[in-house]
Scaffold this active site. Structure first.
Site, PDB file in Angstrom:
ATOM      1  N   SER A  60       1.124   0.897 -10.055  1.00 54.66           N
ATOM      2  CA  SER A  60       0.289   0.692  -9.431  1.00 54.66           C
ATOM      3  C   SER A  60      -1.312   1.382  -9.872  1.00 54.66           C
ATOM      4  O   SER A  60      -2.325   1.990  -9.348  1.00 54.66           O
ATOM      5  CB  SER A  60       0.065   1.602  -7.968  1.00 54.66           C
ATOM      6  OG  SER A  60       1.064   2.915  -8.115  1.00 54.66           O
ATOM      7  N   THR A  70      -2.065   4.990  -5.931  1.00 57.39           N
ATOM      8  CA  THR A  70      -2.730   5.763  -6.727  1.00 57.39           C
ATOM      9  C   THR A  70      -2.990   6.973  -7.330  1.00 57.39           C
ATOM     10  O   THR A  70      -2.779   8.193  -6.321  1.00 57.39           O
ATOM     11  CB  THR A  70      -4.633   5.412  -5.822  1.00 57.39           C
ATOM     12  OG1 THR A  70      -5.154   3.649  -6.315  1.00 57.39           O
ATOM     13  CG2 THR A  70      -5.711   6.080  -7.036  1.00 57.39           C
ATOM     14  N   ARG A  87     -12.139  -8.062  -6.250  1.00 60.06           N
ATOM     15  CA  ARG A  87     -11.805  -6.709  -4.779  1.00 60.06           C
ATOM     16  C   ARG A  87     -11.828  -5.462  -5.313  1.00 60.06           C
ATOM     17  O   ARG A  87     -11.439  -5.413  -6.876  1.00 60.06           O
ATOM     18  CB  ARG A  87     -10.905  -6.523  -4.452  1.00 60.06           C
ATOM     19  CG  ARG A  87     -10.067  -6.228  -3.212  1.00 60.06           C
ATOM     20  CD  ARG A  87      -8.934  -4.536  -3.692  1.00 60.06           C
ATOM     21  NE  ARG A  87      -9.322  -3.231  -1.923  1.00 60.06           N
ATOM     22  CZ  ARG A  87      -9.051  -2.442  -2.994  1.00 60.06           C
ATOM     23  NH1 ARG A  87      -8.062  -1.931  -3.917  1.00 60.06           N
ATOM     24  NH2 ARG A  87      -8.139  -2.376  -1.721  1.00 60.06           N
ATOM     25  N   THR A 117      -5.934   8.025  -1.704  1.00 60.95           N
ATOM     26  CA  THR A 117      -5.493   6.454  -1.780  1.00 60.95           C
ATOM     27  C   THR A 117      -4.627   5.972  -0.568  1.00 60.95           C
ATOM     28  O   THR A 117      -5.092   6.063   0.295  1.00 60.95           O
ATOM     29  CB  THR A 117      -3.478   7.429  -2.410  1.00 60.95           C
ATOM     30  OG1 THR A 117      -2.635   6.376  -3.096  1.00 60.95           O
ATOM     31  CG2 THR A 117      -2.381   9.031  -1.492  1.00 60.95           C
ATOM     32  N   GLY A 118      -3.950   5.132  -1.211  1.00 58.79           N
ATOM     33  CA  GLY A 118      -3.709   3.762   0.011  1.00 58.79           C
ATOM     34  C   GLY A 118      -4.433   3.286   0.520  1.00 58.79           C
ATOM     35  O   GLY A 118      -5.227   2.518  -0.363  1.00 58.79           O
TER      36      GLY A 118
HETATM   37  N1  ASP Z   1      -6.503   2.805  -2.352  1.00 53.58           N
HETATM   38  C1  ASP Z   1      -6.069   1.817  -4.071  1.00 53.58           C
HETATM   39  C2  ASP Z   1      -7.112   0.823  -3.592  1.00 53.58           C
HETATM   40  O1  ASP Z   1      -6.897   0.709  -2.291  1.00 53.58           O
HETATM   41  C3  ASP Z   1      -5.122   1.711  -3.690  1.00 53.58           C
HETATM   42  C4  ASP Z   1      -3.480   3.255  -3.473  1.00 53.58           C
HETATM   43  O2  ASP Z   1      -4.009   3.978  -3.320  1.00 53.58           O
HETATM   44  O3  ASP Z   1      -2.716   2.156  -4.579  1.00 53.58           O
HETATM   45  O4  ASP Z   1      -7.221  -0.152  -3.794  1.00 53.58           O
END
Ligand code: ASP
Length: 326
Positions: free
Chosen positions: A86, A188, A216, A239-240
């Site tokens: 990720s 992330t 994106r 994160t998320g």
């Molecule tokens: N916040 C990140 C995103 O939407 C994804 C993640 O936290 O892994 O790109």
């Protein structure tokens, strides 16, 4: 034409689904300690893999180094790790099979740098730092970000590992599967450091949602969404599901709430509540926030169970489970 609606309901089913999947909704018995003022220096990172970033950052700060060098070196460890799907090298590609990376960085002076949708560069965080230090700008995206990186001497590399390529091939076959919540696909690294002199820095770096649309942009490279620091107050990172964080500018909100005296933990909870009150799809998605104030008082909160952070403080590097809204 791809509307948001048919994007979510058809082509990206797997995208969003994969990014959501696996966690059950229910009460979380988090072990997060109550907020009490602790000490500095500190290194605070999202997810258990953050312990490795913290180790690196701590080495630098223990030797008298500053928070900015520490935070950059810390997240670089995760960017370079191919086993991590990720962030950086080994990150899962977008739906066209391209690994596109997002990163941002801030220093104690309030300067900021960011790159988004950059390809072929192992350490987008270092490019973001160069944007901050070497250009009059804050953000560079796509080809422009790559061009700048190459001019600055960064090496062009293939970031798609065999494992990630296979995962993408499999995803293409299964694009119809039902949404599941899977923490593995949205991890992330967001990181805040405070050095012994009391100065703060922050970084956030990711490959974003697995199998996202090409182009994106998530929350992670957006100053105030994926990360924000203010040397008078503290810092926060996210994160998320980036779309939820972008729509509520969560990290900036948390810092502003702390500025008004709220504890880091309570400010994170409030930022999650903001999502819950405004975004009707929240139950299917995960968002986690971490925050620290300048005293070294640390807190976190998440939408769903399953979030944890890594904290290096008082000579101890540990993983802390986080309370959740659901
Ligand atoms: N916040 C990140 C995103 O939407 C994804 C993640 O936290 O892994 O790109």
């Amino acid at each position: 034409m791809t509307t948001r609606r048919n994007f979510l309901s058809s082509t990206a089913k797997g995208t969003v689904a994969a990014a959501l999947g696996g966690l059950s909704v229910g009460a979380c018995t988090g072990t997060q300690p109550p907020s009490t003022a602790k000490s500095i220096p500190l290194a605070l990172s999202t997810w258990p893999f953050g312990t490795k970033a913290n180790d690196e950052a701590w080495k630098i700060m223990a030797a008298g180094g500053n928070a900015l060098d520490a935070v950059e070196a810390g997240v670089k460890v995760i960017e370079a790790a191919p086993e991590n799907s990720s962030v950086g090298y080994g990150g899962l590609p977008d739906r066209d099979g391209r690994v596109t990376l997002d990163a941002c960085i801030m220093n104690a002076a309030g300067d900021a740098g960011s790159v988004s949708c950059i390809e072929h560069i192992m350490h987008p965080i270092s490019v973001a730092r160069r944007v901050m230090e070497e250009t009059p700008h804050v953000m560079l995206v796509g080809d422009g970000a790559l061009q700048f990186a190459l001019e600055e001497g960064f090496k062009k590399e293939n970031l798609l590992t065999e494992k990630s390529r296979k995962a993408w091939e499999e995803w293409k076959l299964q694009a119809q599967y039902e949404p599941v919540i899977n923490a593995e696909l949205h991890d992330t690294i967001g990181m805040i450091t405070i050095d012994a002199a009391g100065d703060i820095a922050g970084a956030c770096t990711t490959s974003g949602l697995a199998f996202k649309m090409h182009g994106r942009v998530g929350d992670s490279p957006v100053i105030g969404a994926g990360m924000y620091v203010d040397n008078e107050v503290g810092g926060a990172a996210a994160t998320g599901m980036g779309e939820l964080v972008l729509k509520t500018l969560g990290s900036f909100l948390i810092v502003e709430l702390m500025r008004r005296g709220m504890s880091p933990r309570k400010a994170c909870e409030e930022a999650i509540a903001r999502i819950v009150h405004k975004q009707k799809d929240y139950k299917k998605m995960q968002v986690g926030y971490i925050a620290t104030n300048k005293a070294g008082d640390v807190g976190a909160y998440s939408l769903q169970p399953g979030f944890s952070y890594a904290l290096y403080q008082n000579d101890e590097n540990k993983v802390v489970e986080v309370n959740s809204y659901l």
